[in-house]
Structures are given as C-alpha cells and as structure tokens.
Design an enzyme around this catalytic site. Sequence first.
Site, PDB file in Angstrom:
ATOM      1  N   GLY A  12      42.075 -17.184 -12.782  1.00  0.00           N
ATOM      2  CA  GLY A  12      40.649 -16.965 -12.987  1.00  0.00           C
ATOM      3  C   GLY A  12      39.801 -17.668 -11.940  1.00  0.00           C
ATOM      4  N   ASP A  13      38.505 -17.332 -11.931  1.00  0.00           N
ATOM      5  CA  ASP A  13      37.525 -17.953 -11.027  1.00  0.00           C
ATOM      6  C   ASP A  13      37.848 -17.734  -9.559  1.00  0.00           C
ATOM      7  OD1 ASP A  13      36.267 -18.919 -13.320  1.00  0.00           O
ATOM      8  OD2 ASP A  13      37.503 -20.731 -13.313  1.00  0.00           O
ATOM      9  N   LYS A  16      35.646 -13.015  -8.495  1.00  0.00           N
ATOM     10  CA  LYS A  16      35.579 -11.586  -8.851  1.00  0.00           C
ATOM     11  C   LYS A  16      34.134 -11.095  -8.879  1.00  0.00           C
ATOM     12  CE  LYS A  16      37.741 -12.656 -12.662  1.00  0.00           C
ATOM     13  NZ  LYS A  16      38.137 -14.049 -12.379  1.00  0.00           N
ATOM     14  N   GLY A  17      33.250 -11.946  -9.453  1.00  0.00           N
ATOM     15  CA  GLY A  17      31.829 -11.576  -9.582  1.00  0.00           C
ATOM     16  C   GLY A  17      31.234 -11.244  -8.229  1.00  0.00           C
ATOM     17  N   GLY A  40      33.047 -16.449 -16.645  1.00  0.00           N
ATOM     18  CA  GLY A  40      31.821 -16.889 -15.981  1.00  0.00           C
ATOM     19  C   GLY A  40      31.885 -16.368 -14.565  1.00  0.00           C
ATOM     20  N   HIS A  41      31.097 -15.363 -14.256  1.00  0.00           N
ATOM     21  CA  HIS A  41      31.137 -14.737 -12.929  1.00  0.00           C
ATOM     22  C   HIS A  41      29.845 -15.075 -12.189  1.00  0.00           C
ATOM     23  CE1 HIS A  41      34.230 -11.558 -14.476  1.00  0.00           C
ATOM     24  NE2 HIS A  41      34.623 -12.804 -14.629  1.00  0.00           N
ATOM     25  N   THR A 130      38.151 -22.158 -23.864  1.00  0.00           N
ATOM     26  CA  THR A 130      36.711 -22.321 -23.602  1.00  0.00           C
ATOM     27  C   THR A 130      35.939 -22.551 -24.915  1.00  0.00           C
ATOM     28  OG1 THR A 130      36.375 -19.940 -23.756  1.00  0.00           O
ATOM     29  CG2 THR A 130      36.804 -20.829 -21.563  1.00  0.00           C
ATOM     30  N   GLN A 225      39.024 -13.290 -16.215  1.00  0.00           N
ATOM     31  CA  GLN A 225      40.193 -14.190 -16.176  1.00  0.00           C
ATOM     32  C   GLN A 225      41.086 -13.813 -14.980  1.00  0.00           C
ATOM     33  OE1 GLN A 225      39.437 -12.829 -19.700  1.00  0.00           O
ATOM     34  NE2 GLN A 225      37.952 -14.442 -19.417  1.00  0.00           N
ATOM     35  N   THR A 302      32.237 -23.650 -18.844  1.00  0.00           N
ATOM     36  CA  THR A 302      32.314 -24.911 -19.600  1.00  0.00           C
ATOM     37  C   THR A 302      31.941 -26.132 -18.772  1.00  0.00           C
ATOM     38  OG1 THR A 302      34.658 -25.067 -19.031  1.00  0.00           O
ATOM     39  CG2 THR A 302      34.122 -24.046 -21.147  1.00  0.00           C
ATOM     40  N   GLY A 303      31.778 -25.970 -17.456  1.00  0.00           N
ATOM     41  CA  GLY A 303      31.428 -27.115 -16.598  1.00  0.00           C
ATOM     42  C   GLY A 303      32.596 -28.068 -16.350  1.00  0.00           C
ATOM     43  N   ARG A 306      37.763 -28.038 -12.238  1.00  0.00           N
ATOM     44  CA  ARG A 306      38.957 -27.191 -12.092  1.00  0.00           C
ATOM     45  C   ARG A 306      40.051 -27.972 -11.371  1.00  0.00           C
ATOM     46  NH1 ARG A 306      35.219 -22.360  -9.816  1.00  0.00           N
ATOM     47  NH2 ARG A 306      34.434 -21.574 -11.790  1.00  0.00           N
ATOM     48  N   ASP A 334      36.362 -20.425   3.666  1.00  0.00           N
ATOM     49  CA  ASP A 334      35.551 -21.487   4.290  1.00  0.00           C
ATOM     50  C   ASP A 334      35.845 -22.875   3.716  1.00  0.00           C
ATOM     51  OD1 ASP A 334      34.207 -19.980   2.059  1.00  0.00           O
ATOM     52  OD2 ASP A 334      32.960 -21.789   2.070  1.00  0.00           O
ATOM     53  N   SER A 415      35.866 -13.340   2.154  1.00  0.00           N
ATOM     54  CA  SER A 415      34.573 -13.932   1.803  1.00  0.00           C
ATOM     55  C   SER A 415      34.510 -15.344   2.373  1.00  0.00           C
ATOM     56  CB  SER A 415      34.453 -13.949   0.278  1.00  0.00           C
ATOM     57  OG  SER A 415      33.371 -14.740  -0.115  1.00  0.00           O
TER      58      SER A 415
HETATM   59  P1  GDP Z   1      34.915 -15.387 -11.015  1.00  0.00           P
HETATM   60  O1  GDP Z   1      35.030 -15.883 -12.410  1.00  0.00           O
HETATM   61  O2  GDP Z   1      36.217 -14.859 -10.492  1.00  0.00           O
HETATM   62  O3  GDP Z   1      33.791 -14.428 -10.808  1.00  0.00           O
HETATM   63  O4  GDP Z   1      34.596 -16.670 -10.116  1.00  0.00           O
HETATM   64  P2  GDP Z   1      33.523 -17.840 -10.455  1.00  0.00           P
HETATM   65  O5  GDP Z   1      32.177 -17.311 -10.229  1.00  0.00           O
HETATM   66  O6  GDP Z   1      33.823 -18.473 -11.761  1.00  0.00           O
HETATM   67  O7  GDP Z   1      33.924 -18.923  -9.377  1.00  0.00           O
HETATM   68  C1  GDP Z   1      33.865 -18.664  -8.001  1.00  0.00           C
HETATM   69  C2  GDP Z   1      32.895 -19.654  -7.359  1.00  0.00           C
HETATM   70  O8  GDP Z   1      33.054 -19.630  -5.957  1.00  0.00           O
HETATM   71  C3  GDP Z   1      31.430 -19.322  -7.596  1.00  0.00           C
HETATM   72  O9  GDP Z   1      30.700 -20.496  -7.667  1.00  0.00           O
HETATM   73  C4  GDP Z   1      31.055 -18.498  -6.374  1.00  0.00           C
HETATM   74  O10 GDP Z   1      29.664 -18.582  -6.059  1.00  0.00           O
HETATM   75  C5  GDP Z   1      31.857 -19.199  -5.317  1.00  0.00           C
HETATM   76  N1  GDP Z   1      32.296 -18.348  -4.194  1.00  0.00           N
HETATM   77  C6  GDP Z   1      32.679 -17.054  -4.198  1.00  0.00           C
HETATM   78  N2  GDP Z   1      33.107 -16.671  -2.983  1.00  0.00           N
HETATM   79  C7  GDP Z   1      32.996 -17.757  -2.189  1.00  0.00           C
HETATM   80  C8  GDP Z   1      33.333 -18.031  -0.816  1.00  0.00           C
HETATM   81  O11 GDP Z   1      33.818 -17.182  -0.074  1.00  0.00           O
HETATM   82  N3  GDP Z   1      33.096 -19.288  -0.360  1.00  0.00           N
HETATM   83  C9  GDP Z   1      32.574 -20.277  -1.149  1.00  0.00           C
HETATM   84  N4  GDP Z   1      32.397 -21.479  -0.622  1.00  0.00           N
HETATM   85  N5  GDP Z   1      32.273 -20.066  -2.437  1.00  0.00           N
HETATM   86  C10 GDP Z   1      32.487 -18.830  -2.947  1.00  0.00           C
HETATM   87  P1  IMO Z   2      36.716 -15.855 -15.333  1.00  0.00           P
HETATM   88  O1  IMO Z   2      36.511 -14.415 -15.723  1.00  0.00           O
HETATM   89  C1  IMO Z   2      39.155 -19.443 -15.713  1.00  0.00           C
HETATM   90  C2  IMO Z   2      41.128 -20.099 -19.554  1.00  0.00           C
HETATM   91  C3  IMO Z   2      40.684 -21.306 -20.347  1.00  0.00           C
HETATM   92  C4  IMO Z   2      41.988 -21.673 -21.032  1.00  0.00           C
HETATM   93  C5  IMO Z   2      42.591 -20.297 -21.344  1.00  0.00           C
HETATM   94  C6  IMO Z   2      42.343 -19.806 -22.757  1.00  0.00           C
HETATM   95  O2  IMO Z   2      35.473 -16.594 -15.062  1.00  0.00           O
HETATM   96  O3  IMO Z   2      37.730 -15.958 -14.241  1.00  0.00           O
HETATM   97  P2  IMO Z   2      40.201 -18.810 -23.960  1.00  0.00           P
HETATM   98  O4  IMO Z   2      38.848 -19.401 -24.193  1.00  0.00           O
HETATM   99  O5  IMO Z   2      40.176 -17.545 -23.168  1.00  0.00           O
HETATM  100  O6  IMO Z   2      41.006 -18.679 -25.207  1.00  0.00           O
HETATM  101  O7  IMO Z   2      40.964 -19.909 -23.069  1.00  0.00           O
HETATM  102  O8  IMO Z   2      42.013 -19.401 -20.422  1.00  0.00           O
HETATM  103  N1  IMO Z   2      40.051 -19.159 -19.165  1.00  0.00           N
HETATM  104  C7  IMO Z   2      39.557 -19.083 -17.932  1.00  0.00           C
HETATM  105  N2  IMO Z   2      39.821 -19.809 -16.829  1.00  0.00           N
HETATM  106  N3  IMO Z   2      38.281 -18.404 -15.649  1.00  0.00           N
HETATM  107  C8  IMO Z   2      38.040 -17.647 -16.732  1.00  0.00           C
HETATM  108  O9  IMO Z   2      37.309 -16.524 -16.688  1.00  0.00           O
HETATM  109  C9  IMO Z   2      38.648 -18.002 -17.956  1.00  0.00           C
HETATM  110  N4  IMO Z   2      38.613 -17.493 -19.202  1.00  0.00           N
HETATM  111  C10 IMO Z   2      39.482 -18.214 -19.926  1.00  0.00           C
HETATM  112  O10 IMO Z   2      40.229 -22.335 -19.499  1.00  0.00           O
HETATM  113  O11 IMO Z   2      42.846 -22.310 -20.136  1.00  0.00           O
HETATM  114 MG    MG Z   3      34.681 -17.650 -13.483  1.00  0.00          MG
END
Ligand code: GDP
Ligand code: IMO
Ligand code: MG
Length: 433
Positions: A12-13, A16-17, A40-41, A130, A225, A302-303, A306, A334, A415
């Site tokens: 995750g994270d 994707k957003g 959280g995107h 979460t 995720q 959740t803040g 990671r 980067d 990116s």
């Molecule tokens: P998602 O859940 O997959 O949509 O990802 P999140 O938004 O939770 O986490 C990705 C984080 O990385 C966010 O704070 C984005 O603003 C940031 N981000 C995305 N692409 C880049 C990149 O190419 N470089 C940097 N430095 N940050 C990025």
């Molecule tokens: P995005 O879409 C990262 C993780 C939680 C925990 C496990 C189970 O932003 O990438 P849950 O609340 O789903 O039952 O928690 O999954 N988790 C994520 N980790 N990015 C996410 O979403 C997540 N959604 C759930 O931290 O380990």
């Molecule tokens: Mg996220």
Amino acid sequence: MKNIVIIGTQWGDEGKGKVVDYLAENAHVVVRFQGGPNAGHTIVIGENKFALHHIPSGIFQDHVTCVIANGVVIDPVSCYQEIAQLKSQGFLGDPSKLVISPYAHVILPYHKAIDSGREEKRGKDFLGTTQRGIGPVYEDKVVRKGIRLGDLLDTDKFRNKLSPLLEEKNFYLKNFLKKETFDLSPILETYLELGAKLKTYIGSPYVVLQKAFQNQERVIFEGAQGTLLDLDHGTFPYVTSSNTLSAAACVSSGIGPQRIDAVVGVVKAYTTRVGTGQFPTELTDSTGEFLQKEGHEFGTTTGRKRRCGWLDLVILKHAVFTNGLTHLAITKLDVLNKLEEIKICTGYEYKGKVFKDLLENTEEILTYGKPVYETLPGWKKDMTQMNHFSELPSEALDYLKLIEDELEVPVAFVSTSPERTDVLLTESGLAFK
Ligand code: GDP
Ligand code: IMO
Ligand code: MG
C-alpha cells in the site's frame, strides 16, 4: 489502451492516488472497487494537498464520473464529510459525477468498536489495522448479515435488519470484548439521516460502465491497499479483509475480464509498510530512517510512521504474476536522490537455496528467507527540473532497467515528486496518452 486497472504492488501507499489523478485527465470514468476508509490516497495540485479515503482519485477532473462500486465498504459519516469537504474546495459541483452503489456495505459504529476491541485483545500480537471497522464489516458481508447503503433509504428495512444484528453485536462487545454496547435508536436516526444526505449520489455503476463501454470511453479502476495486503495472496493474517488484486476490479464492478486492456502496477522505488507483518527488506538502521524522513513516510489515514526498506523484486514478481501486470509506474524515485548506493533485493536465501520468486513455499520464504541484494551506485542528483525520461541520470536509468529486466514488464511512468504534473513518460507510457 482503453480500460486500465491501477493497483498497488507492495504493502500500500505506493502513490496510486497520484497515478490515477494523472491518468484521469484522459479518462471518462474512475471506479474505486475495494477497501474503504482504510485507504488514504494523496493528490498534490500546486499548493494544495488532498487526501481521499472513499472518493476515487478522478474527482479533481471535472469531466470524470467517479464510481464507488459494490465491493467497497463505506463509512457514511466520513464519506459524507469527505464529499462536503471536496464541495467546499470547489470540486464535485455536479452531483451526477459521483455514483455510489446501493449494494456497497456500510460500516456502522459497532464495526469500529469491534475492530479496536479485537486489536486490544490480541495484545502484543495485534495486526495493526487502521481501526476503521474494515475486517468486521467485510465479515458481516460474507455471512450475509451486512447492511448496505441502499438499506439506509428505507426506515423499516433498515430497522428490521439492524435490530437483530445489533443484539448479536452487543452480546459480543459486552461479554467477549468487555466493551460498551450501542443503542438502536441513535444509530437508526443518525444513519437514516446520512442515507438521506447521500441519496443524490446513490446510483447504478452498471449504467455508468455500460455507457462508457458503448461509447468506447476510457475507464480507470482504482485499487486500494496493495498486493501483499490481499486477503488470499498477501501476508495473511497481516492483510486487509478484501482482495486487492486486479481481478477484484471485475468482481466488484460486475464486469468481465475481457474489458481490461492494461494493468498498471504502482511501485514505490523502495518499500514501505504500515502495521504488523513480514517485511524482509525492512531497514531498522539510519538508511531506513533516511527513507522515512526523505519520503515523508507517515500513514495518510492514521498518521503512523511507515516502516521503510529496500525495493524487493521478489515480492514484485509475485505482484506481476497475481495481477497480470502489463506496465509499471515507478513512484518516489526522487527520494533516493541523495543516496551513495542503493540496494535491491533480487532473491531470498532459504534452506540453503536462493529463491527468485514466491511461486512455492510463499509464506515460509517471506517469513524466514534472508534477502539477497544487488548494490547499485546512487545518482546523487536532483530531479525537480527534469521533464523527459531521457534526462534521468544514467544510474537512475540503470536502476529502472534492472527492475524492468527482472520483472519482464515495461516501465510506463516515473514519478519524481508528489506534484501531479511531475510524471515522466517512457516509450511504453505513450500508449496511455
Ligand atoms: P496511495 O495510498 O498509494 O495513493 O499512496 P499515499 O498517498 O498514501 O502515499 C504516497 C505519498 O507519496 C503521498 O504523500 C504522495 O503525495 C507522495 N508521492 C507520490 N508520488 C511521489 C513521488 O514521485 N515523489 C515524492 N517525493 N512523493 C510522492
Ligand atoms: P492505501 O489504499 C497501507 C494495512 C493496515 C494493516 C492492514 C489491515 O492508502 O494504500 P485494515 O484496517 O485494512 O483491516 O488493516 O492493512 N492497510 C494499509 N496500509 N495503505 C493502505 O491503503 C492500507 N489499508 C490498510 O495498516 O496493516
Ligand atoms: Mg495510502
């Protein structure tokens, strides 16, 4: 390239957003298909930073219709707040641009209480969820007791379903988890009100999708995720409660797999994970700390900090196989700019052998395997002024080439900052324009 699934390849994270927002410029429909407010995107547009939890990342493009499909779970309280906030920021002026399935299951207060109560009861073996009620709401869906969004539009139906269900939940909360119970009336009142407020957005995803397919318009399916958090193919039990793989886009939206033209795997240039569970390339040293700080690696929902580590090609091979990835989008390259050297995991040593994939003994290798690394030189250059893929430093190109060669999937996008416009297209990426 018409219909595209965008999926997380790690835990995750991955960004994707940002990738969905970027591609939404040339799309007509963006569909969220699983998970709920555990996601959280983040999208950064100039000075503004937006965090989406339910609403698809196509919402910042006025021409896009955003769909929340059957397989998503919705918290009506936070979903409505998210909508209100977007409206106050000047988006979603036309309510017909958001269509939420009446069959999406609804997170109610007892789901959240059960989620956190269970985590507490697990003690040191907590999953690190979460605490948004995700496990408990999908559980109700699978046993066919869940309340769906459409139920909130009908007072009698909602009461008749909720009343026996709440009796059962309260028994469990009180006697097993030793937690507070809930009264029927306030839930009925609050959620009927929320149902009425969300009514304008409730509609049929089939209608939107059928029209888009007929008109040959592009549809993007936005995953939440990541692959290793998939209920069936991830690091069970340290996973989420839905299928996060590309195939879930079809099941949740009710479309056939022949509709999908491309599956883009979003790959963070290193690895992160929030919550408990296996993470073979995790770095608990100063390099891990560097990645956490440089990448601002705090959970969007959740803040939480990671956990960070090197890129892992073995788990990415698993993502290539289980999602049928056709292209890669590499994000956060980067973040590695200042590193002297960069490691990349190409295999795991387990029982005296080196495994390059997870096709067999998946769980054992992920749990007990020792990563085998290749070390590459860093590029030690800033990327902010680079507008073309060819301008990337040769060491960065070598890093990307190694990923492509090992995974046998082309990189389409790179990116280089959080900002929506900072995306470099490769030759393969041009097909998406
Ligand atoms: P998602 O859940 O997959 O949509 O990802 P999140 O938004 O939770 O986490 C990705 C984080 O990385 C966010 O704070 C984005 O603003 C940031 N981000 C995305 N692409 C880049 C990149 O190419 N470089 C940097 N430095 N940050 C990025
Ligand atoms: P995005 O879409 C990262 C993780 C939680 C925990 C496990 C189970 O932003 O990438 P849950 O609340 O789903 O039952 O928690 O999954 N988790 C994520 N980790 N990015 C996410 O979403 C997540 N959604 C759930 O931290 O380990
Ligand atoms: Mg996220």
